[in-house]
Design a protein around this motif. Structure first.
Motif, PDB file in Angstrom:
ATOM      1  N   TYR A 107     -33.268  10.987  17.560  1.00  0.00           N
ATOM      2  CA  TYR A 107     -32.508  10.890  18.816  1.00  0.00           C
ATOM      3  C   TYR A 107     -33.261  11.585  19.948  1.00  0.00           C
ATOM      4  CZ  TYR A 107     -28.159   9.205  16.606  1.00  0.00           C
ATOM      5  OH  TYR A 107     -27.210   8.465  15.953  1.00  0.00           O
ATOM      6  N   LEU A 108     -33.800  12.771  19.670  1.00  0.00           N
ATOM      7  CA  LEU A 108     -34.493  13.535  20.707  1.00  0.00           C
ATOM      8  C   LEU A 108     -35.765  12.824  21.162  1.00  0.00           C
ATOM      9  CD1 LEU A 108     -34.017  17.158  19.318  1.00  0.00           C
ATOM     10  CD2 LEU A 108     -32.811  16.081  21.208  1.00  0.00           C
ATOM     11  N   LYS A 109     -36.460  12.207  20.227  1.00  0.00           N
ATOM     12  CA  LYS A 109     -37.657  11.438  20.603  1.00  0.00           C
ATOM     13  C   LYS A 109     -37.288  10.317  21.573  1.00  0.00           C
ATOM     14  CE  LYS A 109     -40.477  12.140  16.427  1.00  0.00           C
ATOM     15  NZ  LYS A 109     -41.038  11.469  15.229  1.00  0.00           N
ATOM     16  N   THR A 110     -36.190   9.629  21.262  1.00  0.00           N
ATOM     17  CA  THR A 110     -35.751   8.537  22.141  1.00  0.00           C
ATOM     18  C   THR A 110     -35.387   9.068  23.520  1.00  0.00           C
ATOM     19  OG1 THR A 110     -34.923   7.261  20.259  1.00  0.00           O
ATOM     20  CG2 THR A 110     -34.049   6.700  22.437  1.00  0.00           C
ATOM     21  N   ALA A 111     -34.650  10.171  23.558  1.00  0.00           N
ATOM     22  CA  ALA A 111     -34.246  10.746  24.847  1.00  0.00           C
ATOM     23  C   ALA A 111     -35.461  11.140  25.677  1.00  0.00           C
ATOM     24  CB  ALA A 111     -33.347  11.963  24.609  1.00  0.00           C
ATOM     25  N   ILE A 112     -36.457  11.719  25.037  1.00  0.00           N
ATOM     26  CA  ILE A 112     -37.668  12.124  25.757  1.00  0.00           C
ATOM     27  C   ILE A 112     -38.429  10.903  26.264  1.00  0.00           C
ATOM     28  CG2 ILE A 112     -39.936  13.201  25.453  1.00  0.00           C
ATOM     29  CD1 ILE A 112     -38.510  15.167  23.494  1.00  0.00           C
ATOM     30  N   GLU A 113     -38.507   9.881  25.432  1.00  0.00           N
ATOM     31  CA  GLU A 113     -39.187   8.648  25.845  1.00  0.00           C
ATOM     32  C   GLU A 113     -38.493   8.002  27.041  1.00  0.00           C
ATOM     33  OE1 GLU A 113     -39.122   6.500  22.208  1.00  0.00           O
ATOM     34  OE2 GLU A 113     -40.857   7.554  21.363  1.00  0.00           O
TER      35      GLU A 113
END
Length: 357
Positions: free
Chosen positions: A95-101
């Protein structure tokens, strides 16, 4: 661009581990909340999941869906859950990777820091965003040692302590703070956890990311700063854990170092054991024993507030009646009854403390 946020709960919105999200959904928030990301409860209103009251905060299954459907693009993504040990779990990491992307700023209250995570740090650099790690320990030059200045403070203080963790101490403190303001009592609240900071309170510190030698000084500094800046009639101090919780006792600091002479004691009416997990069974102390222990520390329990989340209406009413008879003190169920009945007690406490100055 105005700051606003989505909250990640990742299937735990209706779970005790989602208490940070619960506080932001039902109470105050430093960032206006636009949506919650939780595939288990997608399609519902977050408020109805948490306490049965609609708050026009939609729940989406994914970050992508939220960004597609929200009229206002969020600027921040808040980690709204507490994980075991405070680690970034594999599922949360995705989830955090997606938010950062998607170039969202991450607001993280876990012990494991996003800004130092081997997978997330380079990703933030690539997508030119950043993280606010609320539990990142202060540098040495930012910490305060206890200096005894608290002895010059005459403002009445009430510590909202508990017999265990995750039972609503902060929520009760917030309710008391808000109700006092509604009745022309200038109240302030000292936050001691990440949710209090997220709710926008100005005075406090993160207790469990502070070096032990400086906890008493941080308590003192927060109270003294609050009094000097705001001149409140009453200060409520958010408690953490419980005085005898074997996995992390806490509470004496607010009495001994913070000078709280009054205590509102929160207790989980339907719980027999400390909240340690399925395989550890340490019995909670008896309420009258806990009240006596608080008295030995130099404070008086003014009332007991009950967390009734695991009880039916019939059961919590029976529990309230039984406990009232056992301890001979006012007993209130804040979620069901509000805190109006505590107002005369608080007013009386303010008057008594004023007479003792």
């Amino acid at each position: 661009m105005a700051e606003n946020a989505i909250i990640l709960t990742a299937g735990l919105l209706n779970d005790v581990h989602g208490k940070t999200a619960h506080g932001l959904i039902t109470g105050l928030s430093r960032y206006p909340i636009k949506a919650v990301i939780d595939p288990v409860h997608a399609g519902k209103d977050a408020g109805t999941i948490v306490d049965g009251k609609s708050r026009n905060i939609p729940v989406y299954a994914t970050i992508e869906e939220a960004l597609e459907r929200l009229e206002t693009k969020p600027t921040h993504c808040i980690v709204g859950i507490a994980t075991s040990g405070g680690y970034i779990t594999p599922s949360l990491l995705e989830y955090l990777k997606t938010a950062i992307e998607k170039k969202l700023c991450i607001v993280n209250g876990l012990h494991e820091l996003v800004c130092e995570h081997s997978d997330l740090k380079p990703l933030m650099e690539k997508h030119q965003t950043y993280a606010i790690d609320i539990r990142k320990p202060k540098s040495f030059d930012q910490l305060h040692a206890w200096k005894g200045r608290i002895s010059s403070i005459s403002t009445p203080r009430i510590a909202v302590l508990g017999t265990d963790c995750a039972i609503g101490k902060r929520t009760t403190a917030l309710m008391l703070h808000q109700y006092c303001h509604q009745h022309e009592i200038n109240a302030e609240m000292i936050y001691t956890g990440q949710t209090g900071w997220l709710q926008g309170f100005n005075y406090g510190f993160i207790f469990d990311s502070t070096l032990n030698d400086f906890v008493s000084g941080e308590v003192e500094h927060a109270i003294v700063s609050c009094v000097n800046d705001r001149r409140p009639d009453i200060i409520f101090i958010e408690g953490q854990s419980g005085l005898r919780n074997p996995s992390g006792p806490c509470g004496a600091e607010f009495i001994c170092s913070g000078g709280a002479k009054g205590v509102i004691l929160q207790h989980p009416a339907g719980r027999k054991y400390y909240n340690h997990g399925p395989d550890i069974f340490y019995p909670l102390p008896k309420l009258d024993d806990e009240i006596a222990l608080i008295k030995m520390y130099g404070a008086d329990v003014l009332a007991v507030t009950l967390n009734t989340s695991s009880l039916t209406e019939e059961n919590w009413r029976q529990a309230k009646e039984r406990i009232t008879k056992e301890i001979n003190l006012p007993v209130v169920c804040p979620r069901e009854e509000g805190v109006a009945s505590l107002l005369p007690i608080i007013k009386n406490y303010i008057e008594q403390q004023g007479a003792n100055r």
